[in-house]
Design an enzyme around this catalytic site. Sequence first.
Site, short mmCIF file in Angstrom:
data_model
loop_
_atom_site.label_atom_id
_atom_site.label_comp_id
_atom_site.label_asym_id
_atom_site.label_seq_id
_atom_site.Cartn_x
_atom_site.Cartn_y
_atom_site.Cartn_z
N ARG A 8 8.38 4.44 -1.48
CA ARG A 8 9.33 4.23 -0.38
C ARG A 8 9.97 5.57 -0.02
O ARG A 8 11.12 5.84 -0.33
CB ARG A 8 10.38 3.20 -0.78
N GLN B 103 6.70 5.57 5.01
CA GLN B 103 7.31 4.35 5.53
C GLN B 103 6.35 3.55 6.41
O GLN B 103 6.29 2.33 6.32
CB GLN B 103 8.57 4.71 6.31
N ASP C 291 3.89 1.36 4.38
CA ASP C 291 4.48 0.52 3.33
C ASP C 291 4.15 -0.96 3.54
O ASP C 291 4.85 -1.69 4.23
CB ASP C 291 6.00 0.73 3.33
N SER D 28 6.86 -3.63 2.24
CA SER D 28 8.02 -3.83 3.11
C SER D 28 7.65 -4.61 4.36
O SER D 28 8.39 -5.50 4.79
CB SER D 28 8.64 -2.48 3.49
N TYR E 222 14.41 0.12 -5.29
CA TYR E 222 14.32 -1.22 -5.86
C TYR E 222 15.51 -1.47 -6.78
O TYR E 222 16.03 -0.56 -7.42
CB TYR E 222 13.03 -1.37 -6.68
#
Length: 376
Positions: A123, A128, A131, A134, A229
């Site tokens: 992350r 991004q 990902d 996500s 996280y």
Amino acid sequence: MNKVLVFKSQDDKDPRVPLLPEEARKLCQLGCKVWVAAGLGSSLGISNEDYEAEGCDITSAPTEVLDEIDIVLSLGPPSPDMAAAYKAHHVHIGSLNAFQNGDQVREWQDRGFTTIALDFIPRTTIAQKMDVLSSQANLVGYSAVIVACYNLNKLAPMMMTPSGTIQPARFFILGAGVAGLQAIATARRLGARVDAYDPRPDVEEQVKSLGARFIQIKLGETGQTKDGYAKALKSDQIREQQIAMAEYCASSDVVITTAQVFGKKAPKLITREMIERMPHGSVIVDGAVESGGNVEGSIADGLVKVHGVTIIGYRNLACRVAHDASQMHSNNLVNFLSHFWVPDSQAFAFNPADEIIQASMVTHQGNIVSHRLNLH
């Protein structure tokens, strides 16, 4: 020129497609030769001809073309027959669920081929757009609310009618990561009243910005990892958490849990005692059922009733919006591959020293190279 094969997930119940035709075209435009397994897009009404129109070739026997292939793209880990057919030069890219598939990881190591886990993408700012976790978690949060509303015996929004005023449903969202925040946003858009809790105090502002009330429970030291996280709580912290949350569960029509600890079993947050205090007809959606579940009594891919409370444990909630889930996965995959494309050599270069590859490569040249796994 790199030759790529796009292969369907071994999970027949998963309607998602790893790479849509328009994204496959982008790989062809880079300079790749793209093979697609016949029927890859059938679950979404996408034909073989749709892929061919974008420059792809179709194969009805994927294992038979492997000698011509460098890279295999999939939603998940390689199927047993594909793994058995891989040679040392092959690279398999997908969400590998390596923490739960330790025996398979060792088999991949023994076979000597390279595996890259999209669910291990770090992350970071540069990663991004790649990902997968996500992007799919966003859809999990949305789907959890829709599933809850479908099974709830009340309306979500307030309604003022000649027959009287109907009060809005009360939602309690546990966990304010990507899935939790999307669940909050979706429930608020439907007009529900939303409370939310997360042990990380840093997310309070995000929760409030979506129109929900942030519940504070003093647990002492908490926090998150460098990757964003939530850190695992101690047993006494979990117990304090449960005592405080019980009051909010008892006054809620819907509870949605999204609490997961990366690489570990999900914490049990909702006990049977808490469930028994909830109103008859209320609903709990266990969004962490795939990693052990947050709710006592939840069943993977099941729906059960306990004291009049419906407990939903559907796995892979992103599958319920398979078209958009496929679109997001395709974008993530193409962004990942494009990052490692070298125009001069017309090939992909997965440099083990790159920070993204360091985080996501699981096996390579007969070794388990992931620092996240303890399988040696």
